[in-house]
Design a protein around this motif. Structure first.
Motif, PDB file in Angstrom:
ATOM      1  N   ARG A 206       4.103  11.024   3.305  1.00  0.00           N
ATOM      2  CA  ARG A 206       3.587  11.826   4.398  1.00  0.00           C
ATOM      3  C   ARG A 206       2.143  11.422   4.698  1.00  0.00           C
ATOM      4  NH1 ARG A 206       5.655  17.927   2.673  1.00  0.00           N
ATOM      5  NH2 ARG A 206       7.898  17.452   2.764  1.00  0.00           N
ATOM      6  N   PRO A 207       1.688  11.610   5.934  1.00  0.00           N
ATOM      7  CA  PRO A 207       0.326  11.180   6.302  1.00  0.00           C
ATOM      8  C   PRO A 207      -0.781  11.856   5.495  1.00  0.00           C
ATOM      9  CG  PRO A 207       1.641  11.614   8.259  1.00  0.00           C
ATOM     10  CD  PRO A 207       2.447  12.099   7.098  1.00  0.00           C
ATOM     11  N   ASN A 208      -0.535  13.089   5.016  1.00  0.00           N
ATOM     12  CA  ASN A 208      -1.579  13.795   4.269  1.00  0.00           C
ATOM     13  C   ASN A 208      -1.294  13.826   2.768  1.00  0.00           C
ATOM     14  OD1 ASN A 208       0.599  15.546   4.325  1.00  0.00           O
ATOM     15  ND2 ASN A 208      -0.663  17.394   4.601  1.00  0.00           N
ATOM     16  N   ALA A 209      -0.403  12.969   2.293  1.00  0.00           N
ATOM     17  CA  ALA A 209      -0.079  12.940   0.866  1.00  0.00           C
ATOM     18  C   ALA A 209      -1.260  12.438   0.043  1.00  0.00           C
ATOM     19  CB  ALA A 209       1.139  12.048   0.616  1.00  0.00           C
ATOM     20  N   ILE A 210      -1.368  12.986  -1.158  1.00  0.00           N
ATOM     21  CA  ILE A 210      -2.370  12.533  -2.127  1.00  0.00           C
ATOM     22  C   ILE A 210      -1.653  11.706  -3.180  1.00  0.00           C
ATOM     23  CG2 ILE A 210      -4.082  13.257  -3.836  1.00  0.00           C
ATOM     24  CD1 ILE A 210      -4.270  15.933  -2.296  1.00  0.00           C
ATOM     25  N   VAL A 211      -2.209  10.540  -3.506  1.00  0.00           N
ATOM     26  CA  VAL A 211      -1.590   9.648  -4.485  1.00  0.00           C
ATOM     27  C   VAL A 211      -2.573   9.412  -5.627  1.00  0.00           C
ATOM     28  CG1 VAL A 211      -0.561   7.377  -4.887  1.00  0.00           C
ATOM     29  CG2 VAL A 211      -0.237   8.522  -2.681  1.00  0.00           C
ATOM     30  N   ASN A 220      -8.083  -0.275  -9.577  1.00  0.00           N
ATOM     31  CA  ASN A 220      -7.308  -0.275  -8.336  1.00  0.00           C
ATOM     32  C   ASN A 220      -5.920  -0.838  -8.629  1.00  0.00           C
ATOM     33  OD1 ASN A 220      -9.429   0.685  -6.601  1.00  0.00           O
ATOM     34  ND2 ASN A 220     -10.383  -1.319  -6.814  1.00  0.00           N
ATOM     35  N   THR A 221      -4.996   0.033  -8.924  1.00  0.00           N
ATOM     36  CA  THR A 221      -3.632  -0.385  -9.248  1.00  0.00           C
ATOM     37  C   THR A 221      -2.884  -0.731  -7.955  1.00  0.00           C
ATOM     38  OG1 THR A 221      -2.770   1.867  -9.077  1.00  0.00           O
ATOM     39  CG2 THR A 221      -3.619   1.165 -11.243  1.00  0.00           C
ATOM     40  N   PRO A 222      -1.760  -1.424  -8.076  1.00  0.00           N
ATOM     41  CA  PRO A 222      -0.969  -1.712  -6.867  1.00  0.00           C
ATOM     42  C   PRO A 222      -0.578  -0.456  -6.098  1.00  0.00           C
ATOM     43  CG  PRO A 222      -0.229  -3.086  -8.690  1.00  0.00           C
ATOM     44  CD  PRO A 222      -1.229  -2.118  -9.264  1.00  0.00           C
ATOM     45  N   LEU A 223      -0.283   0.628  -6.804  1.00  0.00           N
ATOM     46  CA  LEU A 223       0.061   1.884  -6.132  1.00  0.00           C
ATOM     47  C   LEU A 223      -1.111   2.399  -5.308  1.00  0.00           C
ATOM     48  CD1 LEU A 223       1.793   4.392  -5.599  1.00  0.00           C
ATOM     49  CD2 LEU A 223       0.974   5.318  -7.777  1.00  0.00           C
ATOM     50  N   LEU A 224      -2.303   2.416  -5.882  1.00  0.00           N
ATOM     51  CA  LEU A 224      -3.463   2.934  -5.160  1.00  0.00           C
ATOM     52  C   LEU A 224      -3.853   2.028  -4.007  1.00  0.00           C
ATOM     53  CD1 LEU A 224      -5.719   4.264  -8.060  1.00  0.00           C
ATOM     54  CD2 LEU A 224      -4.042   5.500  -6.663  1.00  0.00           C
ATOM     55  N   THR A 225      -3.711   0.714  -4.200  1.00  0.00           N
ATOM     56  CA  THR A 225      -3.998  -0.217  -3.106  1.00  0.00           C
ATOM     57  C   THR A 225      -3.073   0.039  -1.931  1.00  0.00           C
ATOM     58  OG1 THR A 225      -4.788  -1.919  -4.646  1.00  0.00           O
ATOM     59  CG2 THR A 225      -4.082  -2.649  -2.464  1.00  0.00           C
ATOM     60  N   ALA A 226      -1.792   0.228  -2.213  1.00  0.00           N
ATOM     61  CA  ALA A 226      -0.820   0.502  -1.150  1.00  0.00           C
ATOM     62  C   ALA A 226      -1.124   1.824  -0.464  1.00  0.00           C
ATOM     63  CB  ALA A 226       0.593   0.516  -1.730  1.00  0.00           C
ATOM     64  N   ALA A 227      -1.544   2.829  -1.250  1.00  0.00           N
ATOM     65  CA  ALA A 227      -1.872   4.133  -0.670  1.00  0.00           C
ATOM     66  C   ALA A 227      -3.084   4.031   0.256  1.00  0.00           C
ATOM     67  CB  ALA A 227      -2.133   5.143  -1.782  1.00  0.00           C
ATOM     68  N   ARG A 228      -4.105   3.319  -0.185  1.00  0.00           N
ATOM     69  CA  ARG A 228      -5.301   3.172   0.646  1.00  0.00           C
ATOM     70  C   ARG A 228      -4.983   2.380   1.910  1.00  0.00           C
ATOM     71  NH1 ARG A 228      -7.905   2.350  -4.720  1.00  0.00           N
ATOM     72  NH2 ARG A 228      -8.981   4.318  -5.196  1.00  0.00           N
ATOM     73  N   ASP A 229      -4.121   1.399   1.801  1.00  0.00           N
ATOM     74  CA  ASP A 229      -3.720   0.635   2.977  1.00  0.00           C
ATOM     75  C   ASP A 229      -3.026   1.523   4.011  1.00  0.00           C
ATOM     76  OD1 ASP A 229      -4.763  -1.661   1.903  1.00  0.00           O
ATOM     77  OD2 ASP A 229      -2.846  -2.499   1.245  1.00  0.00           O
ATOM     78  N   ARG A 230      -2.395   2.579   3.546  1.00  0.00           N
ATOM     79  CA  ARG A 230      -1.744   3.548   4.438  1.00  0.00           C
ATOM     80  C   ARG A 230      -2.716   4.599   4.936  1.00  0.00           C
ATOM     81  NH1 ARG A 230       3.163   6.087   4.423  1.00  0.00           N
ATOM     82  NH2 ARG A 230       2.075   7.136   6.124  1.00  0.00           N
ATOM     83  N   GLY A 231      -3.949   4.574   4.432  1.00  0.00           N
ATOM     84  CA  GLY A 231      -4.925   5.573   4.819  1.00  0.00           C
ATOM     85  C   GLY A 231      -4.786   6.882   4.075  1.00  0.00           C
ATOM     86  N   LEU A 232      -4.096   6.866   2.937  1.00  0.00           N
ATOM     87  CA  LEU A 232      -3.878   8.079   2.161  1.00  0.00           C
ATOM     88  C   LEU A 232      -5.019   8.305   1.172  1.00  0.00           C
ATOM     89  CD1 LEU A 232      -0.089   7.553   1.282  1.00  0.00           C
ATOM     90  CD2 LEU A 232      -1.071   8.799   3.229  1.00  0.00           C
ATOM     91  N   LYS A 233      -5.175   9.560   0.740  1.00  0.00           N
ATOM     92  CA  LYS A 233      -6.138   9.880  -0.304  1.00  0.00           C
ATOM     93  C   LYS A 233      -5.619   9.320  -1.618  1.00  0.00           C
ATOM     94  CE  LYS A 233      -9.767  11.796  -2.102  1.00  0.00           C
ATOM     95  NZ  LYS A 233     -11.119  11.340  -1.737  1.00  0.00           N
ATOM     96  N   ALA A 234      -6.401   8.434  -2.250  1.00  0.00           N
ATOM     97  CA  ALA A 234      -5.987   7.785  -3.494  1.00  0.00           C
ATOM     98  C   ALA A 234      -6.991   8.117  -4.591  1.00  0.00           C
ATOM     99  CB  ALA A 234      -5.898   6.275  -3.299  1.00  0.00           C
ATOM    100  N   ILE A 235      -6.479   8.510  -5.760  1.00  0.00           N
ATOM    101  CA  ILE A 235      -7.329   8.942  -6.867  1.00  0.00           C
ATOM    102  C   ILE A 235      -7.051   8.064  -8.082  1.00  0.00           C
ATOM    103  CG2 ILE A 235      -7.934  10.869  -8.376  1.00  0.00           C
ATOM    104  CD1 ILE A 235      -6.920  12.753  -6.195  1.00  0.00           C
TER     105      ILE A 235
END
Length: 271
Positions: A206-211, A220-235
């Motif tokens: 979802r556009p407002n999902a937190i990952v 910066n794991t592959p999951l967080l990189t992919a999340a940031r590329d989507r514009g998601l909040k990544a922690i």
């Protein structure tokens, strides 16, 4: 500071544990407060981890990481949870066990996404180990459902059953699970340096999902990189490491350490 016979010894046990940044963090705080103590990393591999942990008589306190969190709870004379990541030596010589993983994760989540409680209703936790259980239990009162997706289905069902609003999601149904979740927490070793990677279905989020990913090597794991590329909040995983460690430090020394200093030191250690 010189080490003498009076110096108290603390440490982190696990397998593997050589990658741990906990010694950097805790020794920094020990120095800040001029405590006569030292913190070390101790690899622990045993066919009977409960017996091995009880035999660690020289330690005043321990952090516990995979795969020994369940054994740590069993090794203690008193434990507040079925899995433990903190042990404290008591006056009677036995350990008390605590779990700071869940509250440490919530501290990190609130620090990075202060308004998360206003929109997180469905949480997805990838994995079903000790950290997953601690995080799920901490999230449980604040969300409608906590879903666990684990490669070993039986373990996922066991972990979900221990939480009132716990549910399971099939590993082969991650695309749908990612698409329905408001918060996704990755607790496995996937993506850790030297471990397998995975093509996570972040495009379904979802556009407002937190990952969030509790791995911190790499930061910066592959999951967080992919999340940031989507514009998601990544922690990243550094926040949970610091905040669960701060709670452990307070259990041992009754002192609240400086989490901002810890992040500076750990970022420097990570290069």
């Amino acid at each position: 500071m010189s080490i003498t016979a009076a110096t108290k010894v603390y440490g982190v046990i696990g397998d593997p544990v050589t990658h741990s940044l906990s010694p950097v963090m805790h020794n920094g705080w020990i120095a800040d407060h001029r405590i006569d103590a030292v913190y070390v990393a101790l690899p622990l591999r045993s066919d009977d981890a409960v017996v091995a942990i009880r035999a660690l008589n020289g330690f005043a306190g321990l952090n516990v990481t995979v795969p020994h969190k369940e054994a740590a709870a069993k090794a203690a004379a008193r434990s507040e949870a079925a899995v433990a990541n903190v042990l404290r030596r008591e006056d009677d010589g036995r350990f008390s066990a605590f779990n700071t993983d869940g509250q440490g994760f919530l501290d990190s989540l609130t620090e990075s996404a202060p308004s998360w409680r206003s929109h997180v209703r469905r949480a997805l936790i990838v994995g079903a180990g000790g950290a997953a259980l601690g995080i799920g239990a901490a999230l449980s009162p604040f969300v409608d459902t906590v879903h666990f997706a684990n490669r070993t289905a039986d373990r996922g069902e066991q972990t979900a059953a221990s939480i009132p609003n716990g549910r399971t999601t099939r590993w082969d149904d991650l695309e749908r699970a990612f698409g329905h979740a408001d918060l996704i927490v990755q607790t496995t070793t996937l993506g850790m340096a030297g471990q397998p990677e995975m093509a996570w279905p972040v495009s379904f989020c979802r556009p407002n999902a937190i990952v969030a990913d509790i791995v911190y090597r790499p930061l910066n794991t592959p999951l967080l990189t992919a999340a940031r590329d989507r514009g998601l909040k990544a922690i990243d995983g550094l926040g949970m490491l610091i905040h669960q460690g701060a709670r452990a430090f307070e259990i041992w020394f009754e002192i609240k350490p400086d989490v901002a200093k810890a992040r500076q030191r750990l970022l420097a250690a990570l290069g």
